[in-house]
Scaffold this motif. Structure first.
Motif, mmCIF file in Angstrom:
data_model
loop_
_atom_site.group_PDB
_atom_site.id
_atom_site.type_symbol
_atom_site.label_atom_id
_atom_site.label_comp_id
_atom_site.label_asym_id
_atom_site.label_seq_id
_atom_site.Cartn_x
_atom_site.Cartn_y
_atom_site.Cartn_z
ATOM 1 N N THR A 156 56.184 -55.197 103.657
ATOM 2 C CA THR A 156 56.658 -56.540 103.946
ATOM 3 C C THR A 156 56.900 -56.667 105.439
ATOM 4 O OG1 THR A 156 57.751 -56.658 101.814
ATOM 5 C CG2 THR A 156 58.482 -58.206 103.483
ATOM 6 N N ASP A 157 56.297 -57.668 106.065
ATOM 7 C CA ASP A 157 56.511 -57.907 107.489
ATOM 8 C C ASP A 157 57.791 -58.716 107.642
ATOM 9 O OD1 ASP A 157 56.432 -58.307 110.164
ATOM 10 O OD2 ASP A 157 54.527 -59.363 110.209
ATOM 11 N N ALA A 158 58.903 -58.027 107.756
ATOM 12 C CA ALA A 158 60.206 -58.681 107.827
ATOM 13 C C ALA A 158 60.319 -59.584 109.045
ATOM 14 C CB ALA A 158 61.314 -57.628 107.845
ATOM 15 N N SER A 159 59.667 -59.202 110.139
ATOM 16 C CA SER A 159 59.773 -60.005 111.351
ATOM 17 C C SER A 159 59.149 -61.387 111.177
ATOM 18 C CB SER A 159 59.145 -59.280 112.536
ATOM 19 O OG SER A 159 57.791 -58.996 112.287
ATOM 20 N N ALA A 160 58.183 -61.520 110.316
ATOM 21 C CA ALA A 160 57.571 -62.824 110.067
ATOM 22 C C ALA A 160 58.421 -63.666 109.110
ATOM 23 C CB ALA A 160 56.170 -62.649 109.497
ATOM 24 N N LEU A 161 59.221 -63.021 108.282
ATOM 25 C CA LEU A 161 60.010 -63.735 107.281
ATOM 26 C C LEU A 161 61.393 -64.150 107.781
ATOM 27 C CD1 LEU A 161 59.159 -61.476 104.218
ATOM 28 C CD2 LEU A 161 58.166 -63.698 104.808
ATOM 29 N N ASN A 198 65.280 -55.394 116.442
ATOM 30 C CA ASN A 198 64.579 -54.824 115.296
ATOM 31 C C ASN A 198 65.036 -55.595 114.065
ATOM 32 O OD1 ASN A 198 63.458 -52.703 116.882
ATOM 33 N ND2 ASN A 198 65.427 -51.655 116.762
ATOM 34 N N VAL A 199 64.131 -55.754 113.120
ATOM 35 C CA VAL A 199 64.484 -56.461 111.888
ATOM 36 C C VAL A 199 63.943 -55.680 110.697
ATOM 37 C CG1 VAL A 199 62.464 -57.962 112.034
ATOM 38 C CG2 VAL A 199 64.388 -58.672 110.662
ATOM 39 N N ALA A 200 64.751 -55.633 109.649
ATOM 40 C CA ALA A 200 64.354 -54.917 108.435
ATOM 41 C C ALA A 200 64.817 -55.693 107.212
ATOM 42 C CB ALA A 200 64.964 -53.518 108.421
ATOM 43 N N LYS A 201 64.018 -55.652 106.178
ATOM 44 C CA LYS A 201 64.406 -56.278 104.914
ATOM 45 C C LYS A 201 65.440 -55.378 104.248
ATOM 46 C CE LYS A 201 62.649 -58.754 100.992
ATOM 47 N NZ LYS A 201 63.835 -59.550 100.951
ATOM 48 N N ALA A 202 66.532 -55.968 103.820
ATOM 49 C CA ALA A 202 67.606 -55.213 103.180
ATOM 50 C C ALA A 202 68.141 -56.026 102.013
ATOM 51 C CB ALA A 202 68.723 -54.920 104.173
ATOM 52 N N ASN A 203 67.998 -55.487 100.827
ATOM 53 C CA ASN A 203 68.405 -56.181 99.601
ATOM 54 C C ASN A 203 67.733 -57.551 99.544
ATOM 55 O OD1 ASN A 203 70.007 -53.980 98.799
ATOM 56 N ND2 ASN A 203 71.673 -54.697 100.091
ATOM 57 N N GLU A 239 68.339 -57.478 108.095
ATOM 58 C CA GLU A 239 69.306 -56.889 109.019
ATOM 59 C C GLU A 239 68.686 -56.853 110.408
ATOM 60 O OE1 GLU A 239 72.439 -55.682 108.282
ATOM 61 O OE2 GLU A 239 72.234 -56.295 106.183
ATOM 62 N N PHE A 240 69.483 -57.159 111.425
ATOM 63 C CA PHE A 240 69.043 -57.118 112.811
ATOM 64 C C PHE A 240 69.832 -56.047 113.551
ATOM 65 C CE2 PHE A 240 68.552 -61.475 111.329
ATOM 66 C CZ PHE A 240 67.233 -61.741 111.656
ATOM 67 N N GLY A 252 73.254 -58.062 113.142
ATOM 68 C CA GLY A 252 73.193 -59.341 112.471
ATOM 69 C C GLY A 252 72.689 -59.222 111.055
ATOM 70 N N GLN A 253 72.956 -60.260 110.282
ATOM 71 C CA GLN A 253 72.507 -60.332 108.891
ATOM 72 C C GLN A 253 72.037 -61.749 108.611
ATOM 73 O OE1 GLN A 253 76.069 -59.386 106.744
ATOM 74 N NE2 GLN A 253 75.702 -57.186 106.819
ATOM 75 N N LEU A 254 70.927 -61.839 107.911
ATOM 76 C CA LEU A 254 70.415 -63.130 107.456
ATOM 77 C C LEU A 254 70.313 -63.069 105.939
ATOM 78 C CD1 LEU A 254 69.132 -65.921 107.830
ATOM 79 C CD2 LEU A 254 66.941 -64.757 108.217
ATOM 80 N N ASN A 255 71.087 -63.892 105.271
ATOM 81 C CA ASN A 255 71.062 -63.984 103.807
ATOM 82 C C ASN A 255 70.741 -65.426 103.448
ATOM 83 O OD1 ASN A 255 71.786 -61.288 103.127
ATOM 84 N ND2 ASN A 255 73.855 -61.756 103.826
ATOM 85 N N ASN A 256 69.585 -65.618 102.821
ATOM 86 C CA ASN A 256 69.075 -66.953 102.500
ATOM 87 C C ASN A 256 68.976 -67.756 103.793
ATOM 88 O OD1 ASN A 256 68.867 -66.409 99.707
ATOM 89 N ND2 ASN A 256 71.059 -66.768 99.503
ATOM 90 N N THR A 257 69.822 -68.754 103.978
ATOM 91 C CA THR A 257 69.780 -69.559 105.203
ATOM 92 C C THR A 257 70.990 -69.320 106.098
ATOM 93 O OG1 THR A 257 70.860 -71.413 104.086
ATOM 94 C CG2 THR A 257 68.440 -71.373 104.076
ATOM 95 N N ASN A 258 71.820 -68.354 105.747
ATOM 96 C CA ASN A 258 73.047 -68.075 106.504
ATOM 97 C C ASN A 258 72.850 -66.903 107.453
ATOM 98 O OD1 ASN A 258 74.488 -70.085 105.037
ATOM 99 N ND2 ASN A 258 74.652 -68.656 103.344
#
Length: 157
Positions: free
Chosen positions: A33-38, A97-102, A106-107, A119-125
């Motif tokens: 999964t390309d987390a940086s694109a998502l 750096n960005v990684a998919k987590a759960n 995560e940044f 940092g954390q991105l969950n849905n739109t938050n």
């Protein structure tokens, strides 16, 4: 002599079978999964330093770094009303750096000036902890290892 001919014969048969088996190459598709694109987007929210200061109308824009070899994004934080310690606005950039987590992303950063940035991105938050410093000499706003831990909380536009 018979043994030598027998061994050479086996080697030739093995070679032919090996080459024949290489004919059908297996094509594998990546499940990566390309987390940086998502994780890209524009986020609007509030940046605050404990109970000391708080600023609204802060925007963070996250864009993908276009490279096949990295999972990274560029973050731009803009706060035109930022006046902490005599500063006149904020416009900072950092590569993260960005990684998919759960269910989110995560940044983090490996650069010395933004080492404590997370940092954390969950849905739109979006939640970011940002080490920001205002230089006393020229009132320049910058990321710095010894900066204060500002917190950004916002949602995707």
């Amino acid at each position: 002599m018979k043994k030598a001919k027998y061994i050479v014969g086996l080697l030739i048969i093995s070679l032919v079978l090996t080459l024949a088996s290489c004919e059908d190459e297996i094509e594998r598709e990546s499940t990566h999964t390309d987390a940086s694109a998502l994780a890209v987007g524009t986020f609007t929210g509030i940046i605050s330093l404990d109970t000391t200061a708080s600023y609204t109308d802060v925007t963070i824009v996250i864009t993908k770094i276009e490279s096949d070899s990295v999972q990274a994004v560029t973050m731009n934080i803009q706060a035109p009303n930022f006046t902490y310690s005599g500063a006149a606005g904020m416009d900072l950039y950092a590569n993260l750096n960005v990684a998919k987590a759960n269910d989110g992303f995560e940044f983090s950063s490996g650069f010395s000036s933004t080492l404590r940035l997370i940092g954390q991105l969950n849905n739109t938050n979006l939640y970011m902890k940002l080490p920001i410093q205002v230089r006393s000499s020229n009132k320049e706003v910058r990321f710095h290892t010894n900066g204060n831990d500002w917190v950004f909380v916002g949602t995707k536009n």
